[in-house]
Design a protein around this motif. Sequence first.
Motif, PDB file in Angstrom:
ATOM      1  N   ALA A  58       0.836  -1.198   0.000  1.00 14.93           N
ATOM      2  CA  ALA A  58       0.000   0.000   0.000  1.00 14.93           C
ATOM      3  C   ALA A  58       0.871   1.248   0.000  1.00 14.93           C
ATOM      4  CB  ALA A  58      -0.902   0.024   1.222  1.00 14.93           C
ATOM      5  N   GLU A  59       0.373   2.291  -0.618  1.00 12.49           N
ATOM      6  CA  GLU A  59       0.981   3.604  -0.453  1.00 12.49           C
ATOM      7  C   GLU A  59       0.433   4.209   0.846  1.00 12.49           C
ATOM      8  OE1 GLU A  59       3.383   4.841  -2.245  1.00 12.49           O
ATOM      9  OE2 GLU A  59       3.322   3.094  -3.568  1.00 12.49           O
ATOM     10  N   PRO A  60       1.233   5.003   1.560  1.00 11.76           N
ATOM     11  CA  PRO A  60       0.763   5.571   2.828  1.00 11.76           C
ATOM     12  C   PRO A  60      -0.566   6.314   2.704  1.00 11.76           C
ATOM     13  CG  PRO A  60       3.103   5.967   2.573  1.00 11.76           C
ATOM     14  CD  PRO A  60       2.636   5.384   1.273  1.00 11.76           C
ATOM     15  N   GLU A  61      -0.775   6.982   1.583  1.00 11.86           N
ATOM     16  CA  GLU A  61      -2.009   7.752   1.390  1.00 11.86           C
ATOM     17  C   GLU A  61      -3.244   6.843   1.400  1.00 11.86           C
ATOM     18  OE1 GLU A  61       0.722   8.000  -0.410  1.00 11.86           O
ATOM     19  OE2 GLU A  61       1.401  10.056   0.005  1.00 11.86           O
ATOM     20  N   GLU A  62      -3.101   5.617   0.926  1.00 14.08           N
ATOM     21  CA  GLU A  62      -4.244   4.702   0.911  1.00 14.08           C
ATOM     22  C   GLU A  62      -4.701   4.368   2.336  1.00 14.08           C
ATOM     23  OE1 GLU A  62      -4.126   1.791  -2.738  1.00 14.08           O
ATOM     24  OE2 GLU A  62      -2.102   1.914  -1.898  1.00 14.08           O
TER      25      GLU A  62
END
Length: 255
Positions: free
Chosen positions: A221-225
């Motif tokens: 996952a990207e942190p923003e997700e």
Amino acid sequence: MTQGPGSLEGKVALITGASSGIGAAAARVFAREGARVVLVARREDRLAELSAELRAGGAQASHCAGDVQISADVERAVSHAVQTYGRLDVAFNNAGAGGDVAPLHLLEDAAYDLVMDTNVRGVWNCLRHEIRAMTAHGGSIVNTSSVAGLVAPSVPAPYIAAKHAVIGLTKAAAVECAADGVRVNAIAPGLTRSEMVEDWFARVPGQQAKSMASAPQNRMAEPEEVAEAAAWLCSERASFVTGATLPVDGGRTTW
């Protein structure tokens, strides 16, 4: 869980662990959603840089350096939020530590203490001071647990124990605070791009490929997700959600 503009409009939000990873992403997401944000972490230089970036983009943002292991530091951060913006509506307790990578019978007490003091005592300290600031008008708190709070993946035992404890604190606080209009939930992220994860991969050969294959989506996952999920739980769109733990794990805990 993409947020529409303004899901946190006018809210005052405190975010711990905000100097990198999920915490820094949450600062950007919460500010985009209209929150006035107070950023907390130990690395003040990074907090100052991120606060300046957010203000340059039109957000109201400030920071307060501190260590969540220290109750007085958390109290100071909460007081800063209230004194600067008049109240505290939202808190994202995200600061954490991964600890040494070794079987539990080979770990020293110091390794256990670091993980438990940061991940459990840190959440404990945050909850106490945040709840006191919210009881007069209500609010929403989200704690960062992990898939390691739901199952026992290939991470150190103290981390698994700590993240299970975060879920227990979340449930207890949710029940105790419901009458005061304070909601308390947790997220359980799976593999997410961060300093902690990159360090783990560097120390354990072959772990990255193994971890990537551990969930149906077969990716990190990207942190923003993850931050988007926390923003939703903090918003009034989740008004009937409390005491819950939301996996944000690409399906990791489904098999």
